[in-house]
Scaffold this active site. Structure first.
Site, PDB file in Angstrom:
ATOM      1  N   GLU A 194       0.859  -1.056   0.045  1.00  0.00           N
ATOM      2  CA  GLU A 194      -0.157  -0.103  -0.040  1.00  0.00           C
ATOM      3  C   GLU A 194       0.903   1.308  -0.164  1.00  0.00           C
ATOM      4  O   GLU A 194       1.837   1.371   0.534  1.00  0.00           O
ATOM      5  CB  GLU A 194      -0.977  -0.126   1.300  1.00  0.00           C
ATOM      6  N   ASP A 195       0.401   2.158  -0.484  1.00  0.00           N
ATOM      7  CA  ASP A 195       1.001   3.601  -0.463  1.00  0.00           C
ATOM      8  C   ASP A 195       0.636   4.095   0.881  1.00  0.00           C
ATOM      9  O   ASP A 195       1.411   4.802   1.533  1.00  0.00           O
ATOM     10  CB  ASP A 195       0.609   4.568  -1.403  1.00  0.00           C
TER      11      ASP A 195
ATOM     12  N   ASP B  27      -5.248   4.657   5.905  1.00  0.00           N
ATOM     13  CA  ASP B  27      -5.960   5.621   6.494  1.00  0.00           C
ATOM     14  C   ASP B  27      -6.848   5.301   7.626  1.00  0.00           C
ATOM     15  O   ASP B  27      -6.308   4.966   8.436  1.00  0.00           O
ATOM     16  CB  ASP B  27      -6.630   6.443   5.225  1.00  0.00           C
TER      17      ASP B  27
ATOM     18  N   PHE C 230      -3.291  17.030   3.686  1.00  0.00           N
ATOM     19  CA  PHE C 230      -3.495  16.345   2.486  1.00  0.00           C
ATOM     20  C   PHE C 230      -2.098  15.937   1.689  1.00  0.00           C
ATOM     21  O   PHE C 230      -1.409  17.114   1.445  1.00  0.00           O
ATOM     22  CB  PHE C 230      -4.487  17.046   1.282  1.00  0.00           C
TER      23      PHE C 230
ATOM     24  N   ARG D 145       0.602  12.192  -8.597  1.00  0.00           N
ATOM     25  CA  ARG D 145       1.072  10.926  -8.239  1.00  0.00           C
ATOM     26  C   ARG D 145       2.631  10.402  -8.837  1.00  0.00           C
ATOM     27  O   ARG D 145       3.254   9.943  -8.409  1.00  0.00           O
ATOM     28  CB  ARG D 145       0.323   9.569  -8.859  1.00  0.00           C
TER      29      ARG D 145
END
Ligand code: PRP
Length: 198
Positions: A105-106, A109, A158, A171
């Site tokens: 995963e990046d 959350d 963010f 990205r």
């Protein structure tokens, strides 16, 4: 220092920091599977789209037989809040019964995506499911999900880059940076292209 796009506030993790973390994680992961002495390759499962740069970087440092697979699971779409009910848009295209799966995963959350995928992989017969994530936003967790290997704790705000997007942009950045949402929302994106082409 790279020149930052006008809507970015600051770099949070540099390309060098990310690469050295990927190397460190690759070595720990190699050690784990080496010690297990399981005869099967690891199935490295990337969750598209955010996993791409991190997975490519990390894999170089895993010195163990692997197979690669990808899944697309939609939780957010164009929204910044999880829908809470992920949907599989692309599934693994091989038998995973009795296999060791390593999810890449990046970012974690709420944990909703991973909770859903782990259940799905177990139903499909995976023997073991491990998780490696470049970033972990523990303060936002809604589900009891813990990664086995984490690159960095993620600050609030963010963030984009190295696979992470805001409205599908950024990205491709080789570093991770914080976005100024107000500037992003008011930015002239048409002019942006023209600036690059000058
Ligand atoms: C992001 C990220 C994780 C997920 C984490 O994916 O890559 O898969 O959200 O959030 P959660 O822990 O709250 O479930 P996203 O659905 O935005 O898709 P993307 O990888 O295409 O950006």
């Amino acid at each position: 220092m790279p020149v930052l796009h006008p809507v970015l506030k600051k770099i949070i993790f540099t390309q060098e920091q990310i690469d050295s973390k990927a190397k460190e994680l690759g070595s720990l992961i190699t050690q784990y599977y080496f010690t297990k002495k399981d005869s099967d390759p690891i199935i490295i499962l990337g969750l598209l789209k955010g996993c791409v740069p991190f997975m490519a970087n990390l894999m170089k440092y895993i010195d163990f037989p692997v197979k690669t697979e990808y899944m697309v699971v939609a939780s957010y779409g164009m929204n910044s809040v999880s829908s809470g009910s992920p949907q599989i848009l692309l599934d693994i295209n091989q038998n995973i019964v009795n296999s060791n799966v390593l999810i890449v995963e990046d970012i974690i959350d709420s944990g909703t995506t991973l909770e859903f995928i782990i259940k799905h992989l177990k139903v499909r017969g995976a023997k073991e499911v491990k998780i490696v994530s470049l970033l972990d936003k523990k303060t936002k967790r809604l589900r009891a999900i813990t990664a086995d290997w984490v690159g960095f704790d993620c600050p609030d705000g963010f963030i984009v880059g190295f696979g992470l997007d805001y409205a599908q942009r950024f990205r491709n950045l080789p570093y991770i940076a914080e976005v100024d949402i107000e500037k992003f929302d008011n930015y002239d994106w048409k002019q942006d292209i023209e600036n690059y082409c000058k």
